[in-house]
Motif scaffolding. Sequence first.
Motif, PDB file in Angstrom:
ATOM      1  N   SER A   1      16.305  77.325  11.886  1.00  0.00           N
ATOM      2  CA  SER A   1      15.680  77.449  13.201  1.00  0.00           C
ATOM      3  C   SER A   1      16.221  76.372  14.128  1.00  0.00           C
ATOM      4  O   SER A   1      16.835  75.403  13.697  1.00  0.00           O
ATOM      5  CB  SER A   1      14.174  77.304  13.077  1.00  0.00           C
ATOM      6  N   ASN A   2      15.988  76.583  15.427  1.00  0.00           N
ATOM      7  CA  ASN A   2      16.496  75.648  16.425  1.00  0.00           C
ATOM      8  C   ASN A   2      16.038  74.222  16.155  1.00  0.00           C
ATOM      9  O   ASN A   2      16.821  73.275  16.230  1.00  0.00           O
ATOM     10  CB  ASN A   2      16.037  76.113  17.812  1.00  0.00           C
ATOM     11  N   SER A   3      14.739  74.049  15.795  1.00  0.00           N
ATOM     12  CA  SER A   3      14.235  72.688  15.599  1.00  0.00           C
ATOM     13  C   SER A   3      14.828  72.060  14.340  1.00  0.00           C
ATOM     14  O   SER A   3      15.132  70.874  14.315  1.00  0.00           O
ATOM     15  CB  SER A   3      12.707  72.689  15.531  1.00  0.00           C
TER      16      SER A   3
ATOM     17  N   TYR B   1      15.503  81.225   8.215  1.00  0.00           N
ATOM     18  CA  TYR B   1      15.269  81.793   9.544  1.00  0.00           C
ATOM     19  C   TYR B   1      16.286  82.832   9.976  1.00  0.00           C
ATOM     20  O   TYR B   1      16.331  83.213  11.138  1.00  0.00           O
ATOM     21  CB  TYR B   1      15.235  80.664  10.588  1.00  0.00           C
TER      22      TYR B   1
ATOM     23  N   ASN C   1      16.106  84.572  13.579  1.00  0.00           N
ATOM     24  CA  ASN C   1      17.176  84.350  14.557  1.00  0.00           C
ATOM     25  C   ASN C   1      17.781  85.670  15.002  1.00  0.00           C
ATOM     26  O   ASN C   1      18.046  85.890  16.178  1.00  0.00           O
ATOM     27  CB  ASN C   1      18.290  83.490  13.943  1.00  0.00           C
TER      28      ASN C   1
ATOM     29  N   ASN D   1      15.413  87.536  17.286  1.00  0.00           N
ATOM     30  CA  ASN D   1      15.417  86.917  18.615  1.00  0.00           C
ATOM     31  C   ASN D   1      16.669  87.296  19.389  1.00  0.00           C
ATOM     32  O   ASN D   1      16.615  87.535  20.593  1.00  0.00           O
ATOM     33  CB  ASN D   1      15.345  85.396  18.494  1.00  0.00           C
TER      34      ASN D   1
ATOM     35  N   LYS E   1      19.982  75.005  26.687  1.00  0.00           N
ATOM     36  CA  LYS E   1      18.670  75.653  26.757  1.00  0.00           C
ATOM     37  C   LYS E   1      18.547  76.750  25.710  1.00  0.00           C
ATOM     38  O   LYS E   1      17.475  77.280  25.489  1.00  0.00           O
ATOM     39  CB  LYS E   1      18.460  76.261  28.148  1.00  0.00           C
TER      40      LYS E   1
ATOM     41  N   ASP F   1      18.540  78.754  22.162  1.00  0.00           N
ATOM     42  CA  ASP F   1      18.115  78.601  20.787  1.00  0.00           C
ATOM     43  C   ASP F   1      19.395  78.566  19.950  1.00  0.00           C
ATOM     44  O   ASP F   1      20.092  79.570  19.833  1.00  0.00           O
ATOM     45  CB  ASP F   1      17.241  79.810  20.449  1.00  0.00           C
TER      46      ASP F   1
ATOM     47  N   GLY G   1      19.942  78.493  16.860  1.00  0.00           N
ATOM     48  CA  GLY G   1      19.938  79.438  15.745  1.00  0.00           C
ATOM     49  C   GLY G   1      20.533  80.770  16.174  1.00  0.00           C
ATOM     50  O   GLY G   1      21.357  81.361  15.477  1.00  0.00           O
ATOM     51  N   GLN G   2      20.147  81.210  17.387  1.00  0.00           N
ATOM     52  CA  GLN G   2      20.671  82.472  17.916  1.00  0.00           C
ATOM     53  C   GLN G   2      22.169  82.390  18.183  1.00  0.00           C
ATOM     54  O   GLN G   2      22.901  83.343  17.939  1.00  0.00           O
ATOM     55  CB  GLN G   2      19.969  82.806  19.228  1.00  0.00           C
TER      56      GLN G   2
END
Lengths: 309, 286
Positions: B45-47, B60, B64, B67, B247, B249, B251-252
């Motif tokens: 994930s992004n975090s 994730y 991902n 999303n 800005k 994500d 992960g995406q």
Amino acid sequence: MSDKKYKHQTGSKVVSYNKWGVIFLIPFMVVWLIFQFIPLVTTIYNSFFENYRSGLSQIGPNFIGLQNYVTIITNGDLINYSKNTMIMWIIGFIPQIFFSLLLAAWFTDPSLRLKGQRFFKTVIYLPNLIMASAFSMLFFTLFADSGPINSILVNMGVISQPFKFMSNVTAVRCLVGFMNFIMWFGNTTILLMAGMMGIDQSLFEAAEVDGATATEVFWKITLPILRPILIYVLITSLIGGLQMFDVPQILTNGTGDPTRTSMTLIMYLNKHLYSKNFGMGGALSVFLFIITGVLSLIVFRISYAGEVK
Amino acid sequence: MSTNNGTSKGMNIHVRRFIAYAVLGILSFLCLIWFYILFINATRSNSELGRGFTILPGGYLLTNWNNLIHGTLPIMSGMLNSIIIAGLSAGLCVYFSCMTAYAIHAYNFKGKKAIFTFILMIMMIPTQVTVLGFISFMGKLGLMDSFVPLIVPSIAAPVVFFYMKQYMDSNLPLSLLEAARIDGSGEFSTFNRIVIPLMKPAIAVEAIFTFVSSWNNYFTPALIISSDNKKTLPILIAQLRSADWLKFDMGQVYVMIAFSIFPVIVVYLVLSKYIVGGVTAGGVKE
């Protein structure tokens, strides 16, 4: 073959089969004329005109002769971006040719008997098929200030602060060169291997009897015989280098930053195409056409001229 | 001291073998590590990504992916467009390259040598140098923002033509074509029913190469295509790069890159035997 019964042709009738050769050439020729030849002529034609947008107003097209060529040389752009392109090409090409020669020599050396050749060849060729723009985007994210490479280096204690790869001239150029190296050395290795396997084995046997070492065999037998194929690799790689676009374009988002030191010739052309400066873009294209044309002729002379019987 | 064999003068064979394996190992690592990092990061994930790199994948991947396909980038249509353009290019390219090669291989007519020489001479000239005239002429023909300029030019592919011609030289005896003529087969149907099936191995290799290069092509499509629903994957990658990516994500971003790269890797691993063998054939035979 079909089992239907066809009426046999009478022997006396002379049928001109050969007109079919011309008919079969039509698709190639028509498509080449429309999508390559007319565009080439249009490109050259455009290079003699002043034709661009300044703000909202359109300037030209006005015939200005060779003025675009003079401008592109005197304002230093052509020289600057040629220099960038060549520097990044050389950074990639030196390791590419070095490791390709080494690997090809090892793979074809019968005394070494390397195992897992299929595996290694498959792996080193893999990056050649990867979408260059995606590979470049990947490198951009990996080498970003907060990306994984910096995080690994900081964790290992190699550096205390994240290194700003994208703001360092040498780092950006080396990244571009490195990506080109990774993407092309497998291809070159396989080309050189084909050349090396074609060398008469008795030469190597004779050298062995005379007590030559592997290094001596490589420098005194393999390299001289490989000369034509090495020139082929060098020039085709140079032509490819002049076309360098996807990797630096995506890595620097088309800016060629820092301060346009990684801007290549085709990125510069791309800029003119987007801003619709067809005069300057045309002059640049003609330069590139002449250079690649000369290089192509050399490749043709050393490699393909013998194919036409 | 009358030893005359190579091993005593040169390096020991075991040392040389060890060095060879070490260098091969390092180079293989340099080729593969990027795809490993890509795979790991696509599953996090992004975090998690913000906290640094880990060796093991996260959980994730599907999140991902979801999303991404429900996000702003038209990724599914991008995939479809890329498949359509690359598929049709590859099909047209191999069929017509065979036809052009067959014209030179099987017939005798005035100017044949000149045409053959000419095709070989234009082989190396890159499309970039004529692209300015290309887009301005396509504009005049009303073909901007259309797939036609991305597909049809593949019919005139000198490199593929040359490969086919060489393959015919060693695998397509003219006596076979004579036999077909005696059986009364027309020239066009001989080409379709006899020549094309015999060319299958060459067609397969070149179809893969043409497909991949069209799939990966960024320069020309980016200049031709402007509508969102016609964009191909490389254009979307470039769009991702020019967006304010911080800005995003991350992960995406990684899933998107993986999505553009991994299909080619899978196909390659399945067909690698033919692909690696096909690389040399287009080049010189010394």
